[in-house]
Write an enzyme that holds these catalytic residues in place. Sequence first.
Site, PDB file in Angstrom:
ATOM      1  N   ASP A 162      33.156  35.527  43.710  1.00 19.41           N
ATOM      2  CA  ASP A 162      33.818  35.608  44.906  1.00 19.41           C
ATOM      3  C   ASP A 162      35.106  35.002  45.276  1.00 19.41           C
ATOM      4  O   ASP A 162      35.137  33.994  44.854  1.00 19.41           O
ATOM      5  CB  ASP A 162      32.891  35.972  46.161  1.00 19.41           C
ATOM      6  CG  ASP A 162      31.907  36.951  45.924  1.00 19.41           C
ATOM      7  OD1 ASP A 162      32.145  37.927  45.019  1.00 19.41           O
ATOM      8  OD2 ASP A 162      30.774  36.677  46.348  1.00 19.41           O
ATOM      9  N   LYS A 163      36.120  35.704  45.977  1.00 21.30           N
ATOM     10  CA  LYS A 163      37.294  35.067  46.651  1.00 21.30           C
ATOM     11  C   LYS A 163      37.041  33.445  47.152  1.00 21.30           C
ATOM     12  O   LYS A 163      37.688  32.540  46.813  1.00 21.30           O
ATOM     13  CB  LYS A 163      38.102  35.808  47.569  1.00 21.30           C
ATOM     14  CG  LYS A 163      39.219  35.100  48.178  1.00 21.30           C
ATOM     15  CD  LYS A 163      39.629  36.004  49.431  1.00 21.30           C
ATOM     16  CE  LYS A 163      40.832  35.191  50.151  1.00 21.30           C
ATOM     17  NZ  LYS A 163      41.560  35.921  51.353  1.00 21.30           N
TER      18      LYS A 163
END
EC number: 5.4.99.-
Length: 304
Positions: free
Chosen positions: A141-142
């Site tokens: 994820d970011k």
Amino acid sequence: MRKIISKSYNLEYNEPKKARLDAFLNDQIADLTRSQLQKFIKDGNVLVNNQPVSKNGSKLTAGDKILVNVPEEEPIKAVPENIPIEVVYEDDDVIVVNKPQGMVVHPAAGHPDKTLVNAILYHCQINDDDVIRPGIVHRIDKDTSGLLMIAKNNLAKQSLMKQLKEKSNLREYLAIVHGNFKEKTGKINAPLGRSKVDRKKQAVVEDGRNAVTHFTVLEQFENYSLLKLKLETGRTHQIRVHMQYIGHPVAGDPLYGPKNTLPGKGQFLHAETLGFVHPRTNKWMEFSIEPPKIFLDTLAQLRR
């Protein structure tokens, strides 16, 4: 130039209290992000009572009719960008990088550039027909930091994807989570799929895909614990959803955690260790990287 509209949403606001336009649209339209909706408002693609509205905070009153026109998207293609990246290992077939917290892995709607893929394409050549996700075999994820393996050619891509499918590779994470544990180790076996309540989230659902996470408690603090987590499967948001499911959400998680949490810029989740069989030499390769400074500083503060 005439705008080409791909689809539209017709909505009506019927609450007695006034509400922000962007907040109302975000609650009503699950398949668009808040940043996308705010851009549509700014670009004149949102009409209230047949009049274009340009301010995200415009107030809606009962009876207002809202039309959201979604313009046709321009084709996304990853292009090289001179963005510094930390290379942990590289040869002719694979590259292992330490992705920083806050960086998206590949271009997508809302994130057309400044991604890890843009940086990789500037750094080296990737021989892959996928113009959006060249070389990408798995993602984090970011706001999750840590190790990512990227294939530089088709031989490597097929090999690494096969290992992921067969669960023969190694992926271990560190996480700071809410609460304390009685047990030292545990296994979470709960199927994951899109949430029936909030379409922007993943959730434990009966008809979801098999998902297994193993955890070991490394340290415990007041109201928080440090865990090592090992993925047996790799579903979207798997660790974040599984930890929320057992009542120990990842600290700082804006989607699955409580608001009263540790200060930071996203979840305290780090892909610490990555292991795989090299696609050409067939030798086992394993890499580890320490968490970012904010993670280490937070741990030091908790220990005090």
